[in-house]
Design a protein around this motif. Sequence first.
Motif, PDB file in Angstrom:
ATOM      1  N   ARG A  21      29.582  18.181  54.387  1.00  0.00           N
ATOM      2  CA  ARG A  21      29.446  16.864  55.023  1.00  0.00           C
ATOM      3  C   ARG A  21      30.462  15.881  54.484  1.00  0.00           C
ATOM      4  O   ARG A  21      30.981  15.047  55.215  1.00  0.00           O
ATOM      5  N   SER A  22      30.737  15.961  53.195  1.00  0.00           N
ATOM      6  CA  SER A  22      31.727  15.038  52.629  1.00  0.00           C
ATOM      7  C   SER A  22      33.127  15.353  53.143  1.00  0.00           C
ATOM      8  O   SER A  22      33.977  14.473  53.175  1.00  0.00           O
ATOM      9  N   LEU A  23      33.354  16.571  53.565  1.00  0.00           N
ATOM     10  CA  LEU A  23      34.657  16.944  54.102  1.00  0.00           C
ATOM     11  C   LEU A  23      34.801  16.602  55.583  1.00  0.00           C
ATOM     12  O   LEU A  23      35.790  15.991  55.986  1.00  0.00           O
ATOM     13  N   VAL A  24      33.818  16.998  56.390  1.00  0.00           N
ATOM     14  CA  VAL A  24      33.983  16.903  57.840  1.00  0.00           C
ATOM     15  C   VAL A  24      33.449  15.619  58.450  1.00  0.00           C
ATOM     16  O   VAL A  24      33.918  15.209  59.503  1.00  0.00           O
ATOM     17  N   GLY A  25      32.470  15.003  57.823  1.00  0.00           N
ATOM     18  CA  GLY A  25      32.003  13.706  58.307  1.00  0.00           C
ATOM     19  C   GLY A  25      30.792  13.704  59.200  1.00  0.00           C
ATOM     20  O   GLY A  25      30.335  12.639  59.578  1.00  0.00           O
ATOM     21  N   ASN A  26      30.255  14.851  59.585  1.00  0.00           N
ATOM     22  CA  ASN A  26      29.025  14.836  60.373  1.00  0.00           C
ATOM     23  C   ASN A  26      28.228  16.106  60.114  1.00  0.00           C
ATOM     24  O   ASN A  26      28.786  17.140  59.735  1.00  0.00           O
ATOM     25  N   ALA A  27      26.935  16.011  60.325  1.00  0.00           N
ATOM     26  CA  ALA A  27      26.027  17.104  59.963  1.00  0.00           C
ATOM     27  C   ALA A  27      26.250  18.357  60.799  1.00  0.00           C
ATOM     28  O   ALA A  27      26.211  19.472  60.272  1.00  0.00           O
ATOM     29  N   GLN A  28      26.483  18.197  62.085  1.00  0.00           N
ATOM     30  CA  GLN A  28      26.632  19.367  62.953  1.00  0.00           C
ATOM     31  C   GLN A  28      27.853  20.196  62.554  1.00  0.00           C
ATOM     32  O   GLN A  28      27.757  21.411  62.392  1.00  0.00           O
ATOM     33  N   ASP A  29      29.001  19.547  62.387  1.00  0.00           N
ATOM     34  CA  ASP A  29      30.201  20.285  61.992  1.00  0.00           C
ATOM     35  C   ASP A  29      30.075  20.828  60.577  1.00  0.00           C
ATOM     36  O   ASP A  29      30.593  21.911  60.277  1.00  0.00           O
ATOM     37  N   ALA A  30      29.388  20.097  59.709  1.00  0.00           N
ATOM     38  CA  ALA A  30      29.168  20.577  58.340  1.00  0.00           C
ATOM     39  C   ALA A  30      28.332  21.848  58.356  1.00  0.00           C
ATOM     40  O   ALA A  30      28.641  22.811  57.641  1.00  0.00           O
ATOM     41  N   ASP A  31      27.283  21.866  59.166  1.00  0.00           N
ATOM     42  CA  ASP A  31      26.450  23.068  59.261  1.00  0.00           C
ATOM     43  C   ASP A  31      27.248  24.249  59.810  1.00  0.00           C
ATOM     44  O   ASP A  31      27.101  25.378  59.341  1.00  0.00           O
ATOM     45  N   ASP A  32      28.103  23.979  60.802  1.00  0.00           N
ATOM     46  CA  ASP A  32      28.951  25.044  61.340  1.00  0.00           C
ATOM     47  C   ASP A  32      29.899  25.573  60.271  1.00  0.00           C
ATOM     48  O   ASP A  32      30.118  26.787  60.163  1.00  0.00           O
ATOM     49  N   LEU A  33      30.454  24.666  59.478  1.00  0.00           N
ATOM     50  CA  LEU A  33      31.372  25.053  58.411  1.00  0.00           C
ATOM     51  C   LEU A  33      30.660  25.896  57.349  1.00  0.00           C
ATOM     52  O   LEU A  33      31.178  26.924  56.908  1.00  0.00           O
ATOM     53  N   VAL A  34      29.464  25.482  56.971  1.00  0.00           N
ATOM     54  CA  VAL A  34      28.692  26.247  55.978  1.00  0.00           C
ATOM     55  C   VAL A  34      28.326  27.619  56.530  1.00  0.00           C
ATOM     56  O   VAL A  34      28.420  28.625  55.820  1.00  0.00           O
ATOM     57  N   GLN A  35      27.948  27.678  57.793  1.00  0.00           N
ATOM     58  CA  GLN A  35      27.618  28.967  58.388  1.00  0.00           C
ATOM     59  C   GLN A  35      28.839  29.884  58.371  1.00  0.00           C
ATOM     60  O   GLN A  35      28.731  31.058  58.001  1.00  0.00           O
ATOM     61  N   ALA A  36      29.993  29.359  58.748  1.00  0.00           N
ATOM     62  CA  ALA A  36      31.215  30.169  58.739  1.00  0.00           C
ATOM     63  C   ALA A  36      31.546  30.634  57.324  1.00  0.00           C
ATOM     64  O   ALA A  36      31.958  31.784  57.111  1.00  0.00           O
ATOM     65  N   ALA A  37      31.345  29.748  56.342  1.00  0.00           N
ATOM     66  CA  ALA A  37      31.627  30.110  54.944  1.00  0.00           C
ATOM     67  C   ALA A  37      30.670  31.195  54.461  1.00  0.00           C
ATOM     68  O   ALA A  37      31.093  32.133  53.773  1.00  0.00           O
ATOM     69  N   CYS A  38      29.408  31.082  54.819  1.00  0.00           N
ATOM     70  CA  CYS A  38      28.433  32.100  54.413  1.00  0.00           C
ATOM     71  C   CYS A  38      28.741  33.443  55.071  1.00  0.00           C
ATOM     72  O   CYS A  38      28.642  34.495  54.423  1.00  0.00           O
TER      73      CYS A  38
END
Length: 168
Positions: A21-38
């Motif tokens: 969230r601190s990187l992308v600025g919104n919860a939806q994109d942050a969740d997508d980023l975390v999912q991709a990282a996992c």
Amino acid sequence: MVDQFRHDLVALVPKLRRFARSLVGNAQDADDLVQAACEKALRNAAQFQPGTRMDSWMYRIVQNLWLDDKRRDRTRGTAIDPDDAYLSDEGRAARLPEDRMMLAQARQAMAALPEGQRDVLSLIAIEGLSYKETAEVLDLPIGTVMSRLSRAREALLPKLGFSEGRRQ
């Protein structure tokens, strides 16, 4: 070993979400980023060195995926939802109106920071990483981490109503 890896990865998800969230600025994109990282971590689990810090490894994966996305977004542009950006206590502490206002001010002030300062501040102040760990995650010299953190703090203090200017 695989079960322990998965268990440790699941335990890191809240921290990874805050960092994302601190990187992308919104919860939806942050969740997508975390999912991709996992997903990437699970595909590359054999590359993880047992005995090393999984959180540092995962922060690095999140950051690298974000940088890749950001490079792609330069041609498309990105949208940031300021109401959903960066910090969240998930309703645990900011119950009073004054606390929610301070949290909103902190979100806005953090959003105004340059990326490098925001990344360092997020990993140290929010995620609790040491300067050395932050330097390793961001692949920076420790002096750069210290400098960026100092500049980020100096920029945030006046915006949050604390003493202005450099401390003596």
